[in-house]
Write an enzyme that holds these catalytic residues in place. Structure first.
Site, PDB file in Angstrom:
ATOM      1  N   ASP A  16     -59.190  55.569  31.877  1.00 16.27           N
ATOM      2  CA  ASP A  16     -58.529  54.134  31.448  1.00 16.27           C
ATOM      3  C   ASP A  16     -58.451  54.053  29.900  1.00 16.27           C
ATOM      4  O   ASP A  16     -57.325  53.439  29.550  1.00 16.27           O
ATOM      5  CB  ASP A  16     -59.768  53.087  31.817  1.00 16.27           C
ATOM      6  N   ARG A  97     -73.690  47.932  23.763  1.00 14.17           N
ATOM      7  CA  ARG A  97     -72.289  47.091  23.463  1.00 14.17           C
ATOM      8  C   ARG A  97     -72.062  46.417  22.277  1.00 14.17           C
ATOM      9  O   ARG A  97     -71.160  46.506  21.737  1.00 14.17           O
ATOM     10  CB  ARG A  97     -71.956  46.334  24.974  1.00 14.17           C
ATOM     11  N   ASP A 126     -69.842  44.348  31.019  1.00  5.00           N
ATOM     12  CA  ASP A 126     -69.544  45.047  29.485  1.00  5.00           C
ATOM     13  C   ASP A 126     -68.646  44.195  28.818  1.00  5.00           C
ATOM     14  O   ASP A 126     -68.577  43.938  27.514  1.00  5.00           O
ATOM     15  CB  ASP A 126     -69.065  46.368  29.684  1.00  5.00           C
ATOM     16  N   SER A 177     -69.399  55.843  39.245  1.00  8.57           N
ATOM     17  CA  SER A 177     -68.670  55.352  37.825  1.00  8.57           C
ATOM     18  C   SER A 177     -70.147  55.318  37.054  1.00  8.57           C
ATOM     19  O   SER A 177     -71.024  54.698  37.365  1.00  8.57           O
ATOM     20  CB  SER A 177     -68.634  53.896  38.090  1.00  8.57           C
TER      21      SER A 177
HETATM   22  N1  ARG Z   1     -74.741  47.234  35.518  1.00  8.35           N
HETATM   23  C1  ARG Z   1     -75.057  47.690  34.093  1.00  8.35           C
HETATM   24  C2  ARG Z   1     -75.108  46.649  33.157  1.00  8.35           C
HETATM   25  O1  ARG Z   1     -74.333  45.689  33.485  1.00  8.35           O
HETATM   26  C3  ARG Z   1     -74.583  48.851  34.076  1.00  8.35           C
HETATM   27  C4  ARG Z   1     -72.925  48.934  33.606  1.00  8.35           C
HETATM   28  C5  ARG Z   1     -72.442  50.179  33.623  1.00  8.35           C
HETATM   29  N2  ARG Z   1     -71.184  50.195  32.848  1.00  8.35           N
HETATM   30  C6  ARG Z   1     -70.197  50.945  32.852  1.00  8.35           C
HETATM   31  N3  ARG Z   1     -69.062  50.477  32.072  1.00  8.35           N
HETATM   32  N4  ARG Z   1     -70.156  51.728  33.972  1.00  8.35           N
HETATM   33  O2  ARG Z   1     -75.596  46.694  32.191  1.00  8.35           O
END
Ligand code: ARG
Length: 403
Positions: A16, A97, A126, A177
């Site tokens: 991506d 982040r 995110d 993922s």
């Molecule tokens: N659900 C978790 C969070 O909101 C993990 C997110 C994982 N992010 C990703 N881009 N795969 O912090």
């Protein structure tokens, strides 16, 4: 609106964010795409990722080593806050982040870019963490989010990339993922989307299964100073060394796996698997030391603050006024959180088996003891209880009369 000429893109090397490069140039007409990849201890070949960015059409590819900062300024405050979203998730992904966003903004300033970009989709958390942090640090910067707009399937994205010389991924794509950094791994999708399906062994890489964990237990002692870990056993270690060491030790014993249904900010429930051995162990040990060194009313109120702190960080408000104010409260409680916690690791468990604080323990054996050395005055209890129970007694008497 003025046309964007130069953009700084948060880059991971995946499909991506790679496709984002030609996409930003061709669909948005942006001349220069600068990529930024952060080293957060994810253990990837960052030189290769940098080269991939350049091959995909980036005019410059910046790599930032953020590991120390990540642990000291993001993970350690989370430990002080005993931060667990929904009482379970220690925010391993969420904490990274705002730090990445801060670097995007800094690079945009240094390189005179007029926009920043990221590859988050429109249904995750995110995107919130990036956008809110960027808004807070560089409110004038435009935020471009191709993956929220392009409506391409994965296959279409790969085909789009191939048109611009981005090779399709060679290895068969993992069905999951995954997000990784030094604090842990988050695993979603594939078979895990059925919440009743047990996670298969191949989703884990930092922790052993219970079956493969050693039969012999292992005891470790963690030393804290002002609420943060500073050593293990007899060794004083750097913050990064502490996380790494505990990831290895606790992971080997199968501790640190989380399987939960999580409430995303966008209103979706999702099934999440995490492995966070070191961070989770440190939060548990830290909380234990607080039980020895903080007053009961502080512990009680701090619990409310901790819950809110975790929600704010999960929801993207790292750089916000409430988070800042809560940090000040938490910090003021931590000056007495000094001492050691002893933990036994065995077959998926981390059991606290001892705690000590040389100068800050509020535990008094002469008050607690049941032996002859007891100095507590038992007679005062009667008068205390007379008043303590007065309103309750009054209520009971009136109710009995009215029956
Ligand atoms: N659900 C978790 C969070 O909101 C993990 C997110 C994982 N992010 C990703 N881009 N795969 O912090």
């Amino acid at each position: 609106m003025e046309k964007v000429k130069k953009v700084v893109l948060a880059y991971s090397g995946g499909v991506d964010t790679s496709v984002c490069i030609p996409y930003l140039k061709n669909e948005y007409g942006i001349q220069e795409v600068i990529t930024f990849v952060a080293d957060l201890g994810q253990g990837e070949d960052l030189k290769a990722i940098k080269q991939k960015a350049l091959n995909s059409g980036a005019s410059e590819a910046v790599v930032g080593n953020l590991v120390d900062k990540f642990v000291e300024r993001y993970a350690f405050p989370a430990i002080k806050a005993n931060a667990l979203y929904s009482e379970k998730y220690p925010l391993s992904t969420a904490l990274a982040r705002p730090l990445i966003a801060q670097n995007l903004v800094n690079i945009a300033r240094e390189m005179n870019a007029d926009a920043v970009a990221h590859g988050c989709t429109g249904k995750g958390n995110d995107q919130l963490r990036f956008d809110l942090a960027i808004n807070a640090l560089g409110p004038d910067l435009k935020i471009i989010t191709p993956a929220r707009e392009w409506n391409m399937s994965r296959e279409e994205a790969i085909a789009y990339g191939e048109k611009f010389g981005i090779p399709a991924p060679v290895s068969k794509k993992s069905p999951y993922s995954i997000d990784v950094n030094l604090l842990g791994r988050s695993i979603e999708a594939g078979i895990l989307e059925d919440p009743m399906q047990e996670p298969p062994d191949d989703v884990f890489s930092m922790t052993s299964s219970i079956e493969n964990a050693p039969n012999a237990s292992q005891d470790i002692e963690i030393t804290f100073k002002n609420g943060v870990p500073v050593g293990i056993g007899n060794d004083f270690l750097t913050p990064v060394e502490i996380i790494k060491t505990l990831n290895d030790l606790a992971g080997k014993h199968g501790f640190g796996r989380i399987d939960m249904i999580e409430d995303r900010v966008v209103g979706i429930k999702s099934r999440e698997i995490y492995e966070v051995p070191g961070l989770l162990l440190l939060i548990q040990a830290h909380k234990e030391l607080e039980s020895l060194t903080l007053n009961a009313d502080v512990i009680d109120f701090k619990g409310t603050v901790e819950k809110k702190w975790a929600q704010l960080v999960y929801q993207g408000f790292w750089f916000g006024p409430l988070k800042q104010a809560l940090d000040a409260f938490i910090s003021s409680t931590q000056t007495s959180v000094n001492g050691k916690v002893k933990v036994r690791l065995h077959k998926g468990n981390a059991t606290i088996i001892g705690r000590v604080s040389e100068n800050n323990s509020l535990y008094r054996e002469d008050l607690a003891t049941y032996s002859h050395d007891d100095i507590f005055n038992h007679e005062y209890a009667e008068g205390f209880i007379y008043m303590w129970g007065m309103s309750n007694k009054t209520w009971a008497e009136i109710n009995l009369k009215n029956k």
